[in-house]
Write a protein that holds these residues in place. Structure first.
Motif, short mmCIF file in Angstrom:
data_model
loop_
_atom_site.label_atom_id
_atom_site.label_comp_id
_atom_site.label_asym_id
_atom_site.label_seq_id
_atom_site.Cartn_x
_atom_site.Cartn_y
_atom_site.Cartn_z
N LYS A 82 11.56 -6.88 10.31
CA LYS A 82 12.16 -8.19 10.65
C LYS A 82 12.17 -8.46 12.14
O LYS A 82 12.10 -9.61 12.56
CB LYS A 82 13.56 -8.32 10.05
N ASP A 83 12.20 -7.42 12.96
CA ASP A 83 12.22 -7.61 14.41
C ASP A 83 10.87 -7.43 15.09
O ASP A 83 10.74 -7.71 16.28
CB ASP A 83 13.24 -6.65 15.04
N VAL A 84 9.87 -6.95 14.36
CA VAL A 84 8.55 -6.77 14.98
C VAL A 84 7.50 -7.71 14.39
O VAL A 84 6.48 -7.99 15.01
CB VAL A 84 8.06 -5.30 14.92
N ASN A 85 7.73 -8.16 13.16
CA ASN A 85 6.92 -9.20 12.52
C ASN A 85 5.42 -8.91 12.52
O ASN A 85 4.64 -9.59 13.18
CB ASN A 85 7.21 -10.56 13.17
N VAL A 86 5.04 -7.87 11.75
CA VAL A 86 3.62 -7.54 11.60
C VAL A 86 3.31 -7.39 10.11
O VAL A 86 4.22 -7.46 9.27
CB VAL A 86 3.27 -6.23 12.36
N LYS A 87 2.07 -7.19 9.80
CA LYS A 87 1.69 -6.96 8.40
C LYS A 87 2.22 -5.58 7.98
O LYS A 87 2.45 -4.72 8.80
CB LYS A 87 0.17 -7.01 8.28
N TYR A 88 2.40 -5.41 6.67
CA TYR A 88 2.90 -4.12 6.21
C TYR A 88 2.51 -3.86 4.77
O TYR A 88 2.24 -4.78 4.00
CB TYR A 88 4.41 -4.01 6.37
N ILE A 89 2.50 -2.58 4.45
CA ILE A 89 2.30 -2.11 3.08
C ILE A 89 3.39 -1.09 2.82
O ILE A 89 3.54 -0.13 3.58
CB ILE A 89 0.91 -1.47 2.89
N PHE A 90 4.17 -1.30 1.78
CA PHE A 90 5.22 -0.35 1.41
C PHE A 90 4.75 0.44 0.19
O PHE A 90 3.77 0.08 -0.46
CB PHE A 90 6.55 -1.08 1.13
N LYS A 91 5.44 1.53 -0.10
CA LYS A 91 5.05 2.43 -1.19
C LYS A 91 3.55 2.69 -1.16
O LYS A 91 2.85 2.54 -2.15
CB LYS A 91 5.51 1.86 -2.54
N ALA A 92 3.07 3.08 0.00
CA ALA A 92 1.63 3.18 0.27
C ALA A 92 0.96 4.38 -0.39
O ALA A 92 -0.26 4.45 -0.41
CB ALA A 92 1.40 3.23 1.78
N GLN A 93 1.72 5.31 -0.89
CA GLN A 93 1.18 6.50 -1.55
C GLN A 93 0.27 7.31 -0.61
O GLN A 93 -0.74 7.85 -1.03
CB GLN A 93 0.44 6.14 -2.83
N LYS A 94 0.65 7.35 0.67
CA LYS A 94 -0.12 8.18 1.61
C LYS A 94 -0.06 9.63 1.14
O LYS A 94 0.97 10.06 0.68
CB LYS A 94 0.46 8.06 3.02
N PRO A 95 -1.13 10.35 1.19
CA PRO A 95 -2.35 10.13 1.95
C PRO A 95 -3.47 9.42 1.19
O PRO A 95 -4.59 9.34 1.68
CB PRO A 95 -2.79 11.56 2.28
N TYR A 96 -3.19 8.90 0.00
CA TYR A 96 -4.22 8.19 -0.75
C TYR A 96 -4.85 7.13 0.15
O TYR A 96 -4.15 6.30 0.71
CB TYR A 96 -3.59 7.58 -2.01
N HIS A 97 -6.15 7.18 0.28
CA HIS A 97 -6.84 6.40 1.30
C HIS A 97 -6.99 4.91 1.00
O HIS A 97 -7.25 4.12 1.91
CB HIS A 97 -8.21 7.01 1.60
N LYS A 98 -6.80 4.49 -0.22
CA LYS A 98 -7.01 3.08 -0.58
C LYS A 98 -6.20 2.13 0.31
O LYS A 98 -6.72 1.11 0.78
CB LYS A 98 -6.64 2.87 -2.05
N ASN A 99 -4.95 2.45 0.55
CA ASN A 99 -4.12 1.53 1.33
C ASN A 99 -4.44 1.53 2.82
O ASN A 99 -4.10 0.59 3.53
CB ASN A 99 -2.64 1.80 1.07
N TYR A 100 -5.12 2.55 3.33
CA TYR A 100 -5.61 2.50 4.70
C TYR A 100 -6.69 1.42 4.81
O TYR A 100 -6.73 0.65 5.77
CB TYR A 100 -6.17 3.85 5.13
N TYR A 101 -7.57 1.36 3.80
CA TYR A 101 -8.61 0.32 3.78
C TYR A 101 -7.97 -1.06 3.61
O TYR A 101 -8.40 -2.02 4.25
CB TYR A 101 -9.60 0.58 2.65
N ILE A 102 -6.96 -1.15 2.78
CA ILE A 102 -6.28 -2.43 2.59
C ILE A 102 -5.60 -2.86 3.88
O ILE A 102 -5.64 -4.05 4.25
CB ILE A 102 -5.29 -2.37 1.41
N ALA A 103 -5.00 -1.92 4.61
CA ALA A 103 -4.38 -2.24 5.90
C ALA A 103 -5.42 -2.82 6.85
O ALA A 103 -5.18 -3.83 7.52
CB ALA A 103 -3.71 -1.00 6.50
N ALA A 104 -6.59 -2.20 6.92
CA ALA A 104 -7.66 -2.72 7.78
C ALA A 104 -8.08 -4.11 7.32
O ALA A 104 -8.28 -5.02 8.15
CB ALA A 104 -8.85 -1.77 7.78
#
Length: 176
Positions: A82-104
């Motif tokens: 709320k104070d930095v206002n950027v894109k985000y992914i929660f429950k990312a299941q790291k280290p599963y790589h799929k959400n790193y690609y989605i972040a990009a």
């Protein structure tokens, strides 16, 4: 074994997120940063503090796209964001790589133009490396952590031992 273990090695290891020379990375062509939150930017569970807010402001002024990638639930990530206002992914299941690609993709960038900054080897660094992202390991902000993370830190110490040996070997080879 060495090849598999190297997936756990960060490309770099620094003391703090706040000591990274992000301007130098921008000059090298990096345009996006994927951040872990807890113990990377603030102590576990804390809201964005003045230092984090100032960092995000500076990164945006440099020209970076930013995405938070967290294994936490939505309310935790939203509260920090709320104070930095950027894109985000929660429950990312790291280290599963799929959400790193989605972040990009959310930042409209290739993974090769992104940095991944985090404090945990088995989640942040392993996932970033598996996604072909330049990884930067930072020391945890707060030494008081949940029990399961304390156990992981003991295993991380073993990985870091071999990482330091590799660095020393490469340094000695360059001197020859």
């Amino acid at each position: 074994m060495r090849r598999r273990l190297s997936y756990l090695f960060p490309d770099e290891w620094v003391d703090s997120t706040y000591s990274i020379d992000f301007e130098a990375y921008y000059r090298k062509g990096y345009r996006g940063i994927i951040f872990d939150i807890d113990n990377t930017l603030v102590p576990h569970g804390a809201d964005a503090d003045e230092r984090a807010i100032a960092l995000f402001k500076r990164l945006k002024e440099i020209g970076y796209e930013i995405c938070l990638l967290s294994n936490n639930k939505k309310p935790r990530v939203e509260r920090f964001n709320k104070d930095v206002n950027v894109k985000y992914i929660f429950k990312a299941q790291k280290p599963y790589h799929k959400n790193y690609y989605i972040a990009a993709m959310l930042m409209r960038l290739s993974v090769e133009s992104c940095l991944c900054v985090g404090d945990q080897i088995f989640t942040d660094i392993f996932g970033g490396n598996a996604s072909n992202i330049h990884t930067i390991l930072v020391n945890p902000i707060d030494p008081h952590e949940e029990f399961q993370i304390v156990l992981k830190r003991r295993l991380e110490a073993i990985v870091l031992h071999f990482y330091k040996k590799r660095l020393k070997k490469h340094k000695n080879n360059r001197k020859k």
